[in-house]
Design a protein around this motif. Sequence first.
Motif, short mmCIF file in Angstrom:
data_model
loop_
_atom_site.label_atom_id
_atom_site.label_comp_id
_atom_site.label_asym_id
_atom_site.label_seq_id
_atom_site.Cartn_x
_atom_site.Cartn_y
_atom_site.Cartn_z
N PRO A 120 0.88 -1.24 -0.22
CA PRO A 120 0.20 -0.08 0.56
C PRO A 120 1.07 1.00 0.02
O PRO A 120 1.67 1.21 0.38
N PRO A 121 0.13 2.19 -0.37
CA PRO A 121 0.92 3.21 -0.22
C PRO A 121 0.94 4.30 1.03
O PRO A 121 0.74 4.43 1.46
N ILE A 122 2.36 4.78 1.01
CA ILE A 122 2.64 6.01 2.06
C ILE A 122 1.88 6.96 2.30
O ILE A 122 1.73 7.25 2.29
N VAL A 123 1.56 6.25 3.51
CA VAL A 123 0.34 7.73 4.38
C VAL A 123 1.03 8.98 4.83
O VAL A 123 0.52 9.94 5.18
N ARG A 124 2.25 8.89 5.59
CA ARG A 124 3.34 9.51 6.55
C ARG A 124 4.52 9.21 6.41
O ARG A 124 4.95 8.03 6.01
N ILE A 125 5.23 10.61 6.61
CA ILE A 125 6.76 10.39 6.51
C ILE A 125 7.02 10.82 8.13
O ILE A 125 6.01 12.40 7.88
N VAL A 126 8.21 10.76 8.88
CA VAL A 126 8.26 10.53 9.86
C VAL A 126 9.46 11.38 9.31
O VAL A 126 10.14 10.58 9.27
N THR A 127 10.13 11.89 10.29
CA THR A 127 11.62 13.19 9.81
C THR A 127 12.01 13.82 11.64
O THR A 127 11.49 13.56 12.16
N SER A 128 13.63 13.75 11.88
CA SER A 128 13.36 14.06 12.68
C SER A 128 13.65 15.64 11.90
O SER A 128 13.08 16.48 11.21
N ASN A 129 14.07 16.29 12.97
CA ASN A 129 13.78 17.68 13.28
C ASN A 129 15.65 19.01 12.33
O ASN A 129 15.62 19.65 11.96
N LEU A 130 16.49 18.24 12.25
CA LEU A 130 17.19 18.24 11.39
C LEU A 130 16.85 18.74 9.63
O LEU A 130 15.76 17.99 9.19
N GLN A 131 17.65 20.12 9.65
CA GLN A 131 17.03 20.07 7.77
C GLN A 131 17.23 19.48 6.35
O GLN A 131 16.80 19.19 6.11
N ARG A 132 18.73 18.65 6.56
CA ARG A 132 19.27 17.10 5.66
C ARG A 132 17.57 16.32 5.71
O ARG A 132 17.36 16.41 4.44
N THR A 133 17.25 15.89 6.86
CA THR A 133 15.85 14.69 6.73
C THR A 133 14.81 15.72 6.66
O THR A 133 13.53 14.80 5.59
N ARG A 134 14.92 17.03 7.28
CA ARG A 134 13.14 17.29 7.06
C ARG A 134 13.48 17.50 5.27
O ARG A 134 12.09 17.39 4.93
N ASP A 135 14.62 18.19 4.33
CA ASP A 135 14.07 18.65 3.35
C ASP A 135 13.53 16.88 2.48
O ASP A 135 13.57 16.97 0.84
N THR A 136 15.14 16.45 2.74
CA THR A 136 14.60 15.03 2.01
C THR A 136 13.58 14.51 2.21
O THR A 136 12.71 14.14 0.98
N ALA A 137 12.75 14.64 3.09
CA ALA A 137 10.93 14.54 3.74
C ALA A 137 10.19 14.64 2.98
O ALA A 137 9.08 14.43 1.80
N ALA A 138 10.49 16.02 3.08
CA ALA A 138 10.21 16.91 2.06
C ALA A 138 9.75 16.89 0.34
O ALA A 138 8.63 17.18 -0.39
#
Length: 196
Positions: A56-74
């Motif tokens: 099934p499709p990914i419905v949620r992305i969890v990430t840390s508050n670090l810029q590199r992980t937030r930007d990857t997630a976005a």
Amino acid sequence: MFEPFPRGTVLHFVRHGATAANLVGLRCGGDLDLPLTDIGRRQAHSVGQALRAANPPIVRIVTSNLQRTRDTAAIIALELGAAAAPPELVIEPGFAERHLGDWNLAPTADTEIALRSGLAPPGGEAADVFHARIVAALERIRPLLAQPLLLVGSKGVARVLGELSGLPGRLALDNGVLCRFELGPRFEELADLETS
């Protein structure tokens, strides 16, 4: 005591896209907030495109508050939103990379033996404290794991998840690499050890 996850609970994981420090083999801990490079952004786009086929499709992305992980997630969310409803983004600071203190921006080769032997980086975070932080973050997102979820994190977070999942050896993911962890009985057994 760590409550067992339902049988078959899967956590999809991707290591964030590359930073400049990653590309030249330097340490980059959770107490150093570096942006993605163009290569790192391309890696994130590739992961997002690959995940469009998830069933099934990914419905949620969890990430840390670090810029590199937030930007990857976005970026991944943007790619997934091009084919369906965009996934919800959730920030969980507990999934930040291990704090490396004085080892930040040191060549990886110069600190590898000390890290593997369990030494805490000067001014950084001890391994047991880091492990406990990851276990606590997993507990906080437990209700979200009922639906397909992607965790965007760092190499250290992947190592802890690998250890808790009972994977043999020391997991080392390259930037932009996607994997999955099964949160089964071995996971609970090892997580209990971390929290007791």
